[in-house]
Write a protein that holds these residues in place. Structure first.
Motif: not given
Lengths: 108, 886
Positions: B642-665
């Motif tokens: 996936f990539r975060l919008g046009q012009g951004m580089p494509w990235t490939t998912v290698v793994g999934v970790v549990p939800h991490v809490r950040t300030n946004r949460d």
């Protein structure tokens, strides 16, 4: 007639009338009052000075220190403009009262 | 007529002795005239004096008569204000501890509300401290040096355009360099704002044009700290880790542009800047005659010559200052409301104490009335006593508030202290508020006593045998109402305090998704002036190497820029998936660039796939559970791109970790997090196409965020024991002392996120505690009075066969009715008001039954305990004793 017998406010009216002729000091006002009423009104200093104070506080009389005819210093009270207006008002209402009272007395 | 009387009254109040002397002189003159007249009438000198004095009737009585007729005499009935104040002070002294209590209570409440006001005033009411602030505009443009110069030349549009940029200056101290927030500003900024240095001079163009400016303008506080006084600072030299700076000017105290934390202003040196000036802010002042629309139109018309680029664009928007977030505004309003509740409770308490005092002195009042004091004079004295109490309280409150303001500032998180354009202090506005509140307190608190004094009648009191029997029904009624109010306010504040407390606890207890115990972050801030790009990369590498070798370090990893839970690169992007689908993210996506060991350090185990390997290419990404569910729902994400919008580089998912809490949460919707692979640069290698300002490789997931004139990097370390954290700082400094290091346990970082909530919690809880004590004291007081006033009745009941048990039940019953009514009103108000604080809460609803229940139970129980003593006293009433007294 003792001061207590005087109708309240009458003394103020009389004093205003006296100082309306010419500025006068406390003692002079008292003498004048006695002479004018043929000794009928004997006002004591105990009622005179509070009355003068009242007149001055109300802005009807203005006091100033001057020399007397015997070369002593005394506080002369002179009537002010608002004092004259007050005097006119009081005179009118006094006359109205006396007329009314005498009408009742004669008619009864 | 009232005007001359007022004038006379004022004159007499101002010069009481002069009036007295004048009267003396007048009476003496009168006496002399009288004596002389009597002598002329033939009396002997002695006889004349004796009779004259006799007729005068005594000097003192005469003076008393005159004073009675003076203006204002009826109003206060005493010779002068000084006398009244003495009377009032005597009355206050007679209050003893209850007076001290009243004053202290009022002072605390007034000071608390003043502090709440000055915080609100500084942060919410955006009073702009610059002249004609509506002419100030923000100029938005990707500007190059030449374009900026062109803008400055548009003198028919702007009377001034300036730019500034955040930076850090490291001041040399005896121990280690002290980083001080700095703004690089173009000459003319102070003129544009309309505030010039109070001491010394502003910048001139020559300051900027020198290749490396060595002059600075400093904040008044800094000047005082470093050089003793602001005036002495001009011309002195500030030693920095980079180059010495000569102080040419000192700003007036309270100047806070562009941010509250900035204490040094330096002339902008274009040589130091990146061609596109990252983080540059431009501010302009419009010509007085031009409207915003006209200015905009003119700039657009001149665009080609301004920017010399096809894509260039210049926007001007009105400049706004110190806008607080809605959340903070709500919090401040809650605090102000809580402080006013406290003021009300304190008022109620003082009113009740005053009334009790008034009733105790009912006998005195009646005797004074019997001796001829007018009702007006009693009211006047009661008001004077109230005024003296209030004046004492105001003076004490002013002291408390000014001490409190500096305490508050050190206690508040920096994000609040430096948020407003105005400092949080007790300025004249706060003082006006303080005096206003004080006057309000005076009115409220002395009202019952005044009403009581105005109603006291001679006969009523003298007929009854003593002050105790004279407790009027009206007094008891007023005290009941007052106590009811106190209980209701206490319940309200307690509910608020408990809700905040539970919110704070809930915030602290939210799972971070990581194992943050024993993890510390070492944040490094490296000034661009001191370190080259490779120098910064090299420093981070060296420090990481040294720390990894430190015995207590279990695992170390690096994060580019900010570490979790900080505000890393966050966006609400349109996510493009490899199958051509797009997904518009409802929540935000936070991206952290981390080294492979990050997952080990943070104890993050993959729930799908794997985490990074040191051999991985930079185009890989590890995502959280939340992001997976959002992007692909249940489908296996591993290997998808996936990539975060046009012009951004494509990235490939290698793994999934549990939800991490950040300030946004913390509030609002869930936040999805992605970890991109950050390959730390090797020391000494130059890396092309790297944005200036950030150390290391740009993250492949997003285009690099714009840099600043300083650069930061974090190293996360898992320690065998947190007690080693203190030593890390020393290790880092021994490597290079020219950068700023901060070490902080990650748990503390998470807790600090809630500093505002914690502050609100502790303040509201403290207010609630005071209000609670006030309410309990109120219940105790009113029940004591009730029992006292009913002693006779109780005696008769007992004589008629009522037992101690019944009497006690009767007292408890009447207390309970009062308390329950107060609790009910308090709960109703709290529930009614709760929707205003709903947005402030987390993990608890405003009408949480547990909270409401606990508060009701605690208040009721405490109040019943306070009734214990009066009830026991009532039960001990001896019927024989009571009836004999009658």
């Amino acid at each position: 007639v003792q001061p207590k017998g005087l109708l309240q406010g009458t003394l103020d009216l009389l004093i205003l009338r006296i100082i309306a002729r010419e500025p006068m000091h406390g003692w002079g006002i008292m003498q004048r009052l006695r002479v004018l009423t043929d000794g009928l009104f004997q006002v004591t200093p105990g009622s005179l000075f509070p009355a003068l104070q009242r007149l001055e506080d109300n802005g009807w009389a203005a006091g100033s220190w001057n020399a007397t005819e015997h070369n002593r210093r005394a506080k002369y009270y002179a009537i002010t403009r608002s004092g004259r207006k007050q005097l006119a008002r009081e005179e009118a209402s006094w006359k109205a009262i006396t007329v009314a009272v005498s009408k009742v007395l004669e008619g009864a | 007529m009232w005007w001359p009387r007022c004038r006379a009254l004022v004159r007499r109040l101002l010069h009481p002795r002069a009036a007295e002397r004048a009267l003396d002189a007048e009476v003496h003159a009168y006496l002399e005239q009288d004596i002389e007249a009597r002598r002329r009438a033939g009396m002997s000198a002695e006889e004349a004096r004796r009779t004259a004095l006799l007729d005068l009737g005594g000097l003192d009585q005469l003076k008393a008569c005159v004073k009675d007729s003076q203006a204002g005499a009826r109003l206060y009935g005493f010779p002068n204000l000084g006398h009244d104040v003495r009377w009032a002070i005597r009355g206050i002294r007679g209050r003893g501890w209850s007076g001290v209590l009243s004053v202290t209570l009022m002072a605390i409440a007034i000071a608390a509300s003043t502090l709440a006001f000055s915080a609100t005033d500084a942060l919410l009411l955006s009073r702009v401290p610059y002249p004609e602030p509506d002419r100030l505009v923000t100029v938005r443009s990707m500007v190059q040096q030449s374009a900026f110069e062109n803008l400055r030349r548009q003198t028919d549009v702007f009377s001034g355009v300036s730019a500034h940029q955040p930076a850090l200056t490291f001041l040399t101290t005896a121990t280690e360099p002290e980083p001080v927030d700095t703004a690089y500003v173009t000459p003319g900024l102070f003129e544009t704002l309309g505030i010039l240095p109070r001491w010394g001079r502003p910048f001139v163009d020559a300051d900027r044009l020198s290749v490396s400016p060595t002059v600075a303008i400093v904040d008044a506080g800094l000047a005082r700290e470093r050089f003793g006084s602001p005036a002495a600072a001009v011309g002195k030299v500030l030693a920095t880790s980079d180059r010495p700076l000569t102080v040419i000017g000192v700003m007036p105290p309270g100047f806070r542009y562009p941010a509250g934390a900035v204490r040094i202003w330096r002339a902008l040196d274009f040589e130091q800047l990146h061609p596109t000036f990252p983080n540059m802010t431009m501010i302009g002042r419009l010509e007085p005659s031009i409207s915003l629309e006209n200015a905009s139109a003119r700039l657009t018309a001149r665009l080609p010559e301004l920017v010399r680029k096809d894509s260039g664009k210049v926007d001007i928007i009105p400049r706004t200052f110190g806008q607080s977030s809605e959340e903070r505004a709500t919090m401040l309003r809650v605090l102000l409301a809580a402080a006013l509740c406290l003021v009300l409770a304190a008022c109620a308490n003082v009113a009740s104490l005053e009334l009790a005092g008034g009733i105790r002195r009912a006998g005195v009042l009646s005797i004074r009335m019997a001796l001829g004091a007018s009702r007006g004079s009693l009211i006047w004295v009661a008001m004077m006593e109230g005024a003296c109490l209030a004046a004492l309280a105001i003076a004490l409150a002013a002291g408390l508030a000014s001490v409190g303001a500096s305490m508050l500032v050190s206690f508040l998180p920096d994000t609040i202290v430096f948020a407003g354009v105005n400092p949080i202090d007790v300025d004249w506005r706060a003082l006006t508020f303080l005096i206003g509140i004080g006057a309000g307190v005076w009115l409220f608190a002395s009202l019952p006593a005044v009403v009581y004094a105005s109603r006291s009648n001679v006969l009523g009191v003298l007929k009854s045998q003593g002050p105790r029997a004279s407790v009027s029904r009206a007094g008891a009624w007023v005290r009941r109402v007052v106590t009811l109010t106190e209980v209701a306010l206490a319940v309200m504040l307690l509910v608020g305090g408990l809700l905040y407390l539970r919110t704070y606890a809930a915030l602290l207890n939210v799972e971070t998704g990581m194992d943050t115990d024993n993890v510390v972050s070492l944040r490094m801030t490296m000034p661009l002036e001191t370190f080259s790009d490779s120098g910064r990369a090299d420093l981070v590498n060296r420090i990481e190497a040294r720390l990894t070798a430190f015995p207590a370090v279990v695992s170390a990893s690096r994060v580019l820029g900010t570490a979790p839970p900080g505000n890393a690169y966050t966006m609400r992007p349109v996510v493009e998936l490899e199958d051509g689908r797009t997904a518009r993210e409802e929540a935000s996506i936070t991206v952290y660039s981390v080294t492979p060991s990050f997952f080990t350090t943070m104890g993050l185990a993959p729930i799908r796939g794997r985490v990074f390997d040191s051999a991985d290419p930079g185009s890989l990404v590890v995502i959280t559970d939340t992001l997976w569910r959002f992007l692909w729902a249940d489908a296996d994400p591993i290997g998808r791109s996936f990539r975060l919008g046009q012009g951004m580089p494509w990235t490939t998912v290698v793994g999934v970790v549990p939800h991490v809490r950040t300030n946004r949460d913390d509030r609002g919707g869930p936040n999805a997090t992605a970890f991109s692979y950050f390959q730390a640069p090797r020391s000494g290698t130059s890396q092309p196409a790297r944005p200036r300002g950030e150390e290391g490789e740009p993250t492949p997931l997003v285009n690099a965020p714009t840099g600043t004139l300083f650069s930061s990097s974090s190293i996360l370390l898992r320690l065998s024991d947190l007690s080693f954290a203190g030593e890390l700082l020393g290790v880092a400094r021994s490597v290079d002392s020219r950068a700023r290091y901060t070490v902080e346990p990650l748990d503390a970082t998470y807790a600090l996120r809630h500093a505002e909530t914690r502050m609100a919690t502790s303040i509201v809880t403290a207010f609630a505690g005071i209000a609670f004590l006030i309410a309990i004291a109120g219940v105790f007081g009113v029940m004591t009075v009730v029992v006292n006033s009913r002693t006779r009745e109780i005696g008769i009941r007992m004589a008629l066969g009522a037992g101690a048990q019944e009497v006690r039940r009767m007292v408890f019953g009447s207390s309970l009715r009062l308390i329950l009514a107060g609790v009910a009103i308090g709960l109703a108000t709290a529930v009614g008001a709760s929707r205003y604080i709903e947005s402030q809460l987390f993990g608890v609803t405003p009408t949480d039954p547990l909270t409401l229940g606990v508060v009701s139970a605690v208040v009721t129980m405490a109040a019943m305990l306070a009734t214990w003593h009066p009830a026991t006293r009532a039960a001990r009433v001896d019927p024989a004793e009571t009836l004999r007294v009658e």
